[in-house]
Design an enzyme around this catalytic site. Sequence first.
Site, mmCIF file in Angstrom:
data_model
loop_
_atom_site.group_PDB
_atom_site.id
_atom_site.type_symbol
_atom_site.label_atom_id
_atom_site.label_comp_id
_atom_site.label_asym_id
_atom_site.label_seq_id
_atom_site.Cartn_x
_atom_site.Cartn_y
_atom_site.Cartn_z
ATOM 1 N N HIS A 2 8.508 43.820 30.330
ATOM 2 C CA HIS A 2 9.164 43.943 31.280
ATOM 3 C C HIS A 2 9.793 43.076 31.821
ATOM 4 O O HIS A 2 9.758 42.953 33.240
ATOM 5 C CB HIS A 2 9.504 45.064 32.985
ATOM 6 C CG HIS A 2 9.248 46.897 31.820
ATOM 7 N ND1 HIS A 2 8.506 47.114 31.463
ATOM 8 C CD2 HIS A 2 10.723 47.469 31.682
ATOM 9 C CE1 HIS A 2 8.705 48.344 30.790
ATOM 10 N NE2 HIS A 2 9.848 48.295 31.055
ATOM 11 N N GLU A 47 14.293 52.225 24.100
ATOM 12 C CA GLU A 47 12.395 52.738 24.520
ATOM 13 C C GLU A 47 12.115 53.598 24.134
ATOM 14 O O GLU A 47 11.102 53.368 23.170
ATOM 15 C CB GLU A 47 12.167 52.695 25.815
ATOM 16 C CG GLU A 47 12.297 51.619 27.121
ATOM 17 C CD GLU A 47 12.169 51.801 28.523
ATOM 18 O OE1 GLU A 47 11.964 51.014 29.427
ATOM 19 O OE2 GLU A 47 11.733 52.757 28.703
ATOM 20 N N HIS A 81 17.093 57.109 30.242
ATOM 21 C CA HIS A 81 18.061 56.791 31.403
ATOM 22 C C HIS A 81 18.354 55.459 31.298
ATOM 23 O O HIS A 81 18.456 55.232 30.654
ATOM 24 C CB HIS A 81 16.269 56.137 32.570
ATOM 25 C CG HIS A 81 15.824 55.805 31.652
ATOM 26 N ND1 HIS A 81 14.780 55.168 30.434
ATOM 27 C CD2 HIS A 81 14.876 53.785 31.940
ATOM 28 C CE1 HIS A 81 14.147 54.196 29.856
ATOM 29 N NE2 HIS A 81 14.040 53.982 31.312
ATOM 30 N N HIS A 90 7.138 55.572 30.960
ATOM 31 C CA HIS A 90 5.989 54.823 32.062
ATOM 32 C C HIS A 90 6.926 54.593 32.925
ATOM 33 O O HIS A 90 6.666 53.565 33.587
ATOM 34 C CB HIS A 90 6.085 53.600 30.955
ATOM 35 C CG HIS A 90 7.070 52.801 30.971
ATOM 36 N ND1 HIS A 90 7.411 52.221 29.301
ATOM 37 C CD2 HIS A 90 8.799 52.532 30.964
ATOM 38 C CE1 HIS A 90 8.751 51.012 29.197
ATOM 39 N NE2 HIS A 90 9.224 52.159 30.401
#
Length: 319
Positions: A59, A241, A194, A12
Amino acid sequence: MARIIAGVASSHVPAIGAAIDNKQTEEPYWKRVFSGFEKSKEWMAKTKPDVAIVVYNDHASAFSVEMIPTFALGCAAEFPPADEGWGPRPVPVVKGHPALAAHIAQSVILDEFDLTIVNKMEVDHGLTVPMNLLFGQPKDAWPCPVIPLAVNVVMYPPPTGHRCYMLGKALRRAVESYPEDLKVVIFGTGGLSHQISGPRAGLINSKWDKSFLDNLSKDPKKLTRIPHLEYMREAGAEGIEMVMWLIMRGALDDKVDEVYRFYTVPASNTAVGHIILENARKASGTRKVAGKSKRGSAGKSRQAAARKSIHRIASKGKR
Ligand code: DHB
Ligand code: FE
């Protein structure tokens, strides 16, 4: 009855949203990313789900650090795009499906997963970017209603992969006890490897990502045993995530058809991963319920009683 026909997972990365909004998708850096979703958009246009359940993470856009629900189900009629610092993204307001969402809340909570019910919520790139990648950039409206399921992967402790997988199974039971014939596609979003900040910023681990994708398809139970520390170590701090993909996977058959996969490195700081998994097509009514329950008979009869009362409420509402 409603049925979950397929699961879709995608990263995303917010810069993907910015590339769409700023019309940069034809630039070589971005074309490499977007070209991997052309077939997926065709698949989605052909599949035409009636509803999408999008498992994603906020977020700190809708929820601040003052309040962080572990699992929050969006039951509202609509979810406007959030202001993420540069104003809200120019995407259509996401329309919800309050009737199915209320049914899912009731079924899943009575199934002993304590969801937070959210009746007002804005949605950020965690939800809108995967929607763009699969549905394109519609001018006025998204092609189907969406039920957002926000998962805390931002502040320790996030839920375990196993809890996520089991929630997927509860979601499936909820969908399959909804009397209206609806085709539902479930999204898992975020990841893959990431890390945004700190000494390891920029970390990407393609070997680990690829093995995650292989197991997601063929041996998802193995993934449910991965501890948080392994996600952090191998996939970076934000790699956590990926537990959200296990909610999607738990909602599918044990054996699925992998119809598409795409992986490219990097987009912004992130390894972009994407997969489409379909449940085997069977005549409706002959589908087996996902997984075998290990609950005792008291738990089973409690669920059955709860589900019967849901049916009664749902069919009363139809009269
Ligand atoms: C990036 C990726 C994310 O998942 C996110 O939430 C923010 C930034 C990135 O790659 O830059
Ligand atoms: Fe993120």
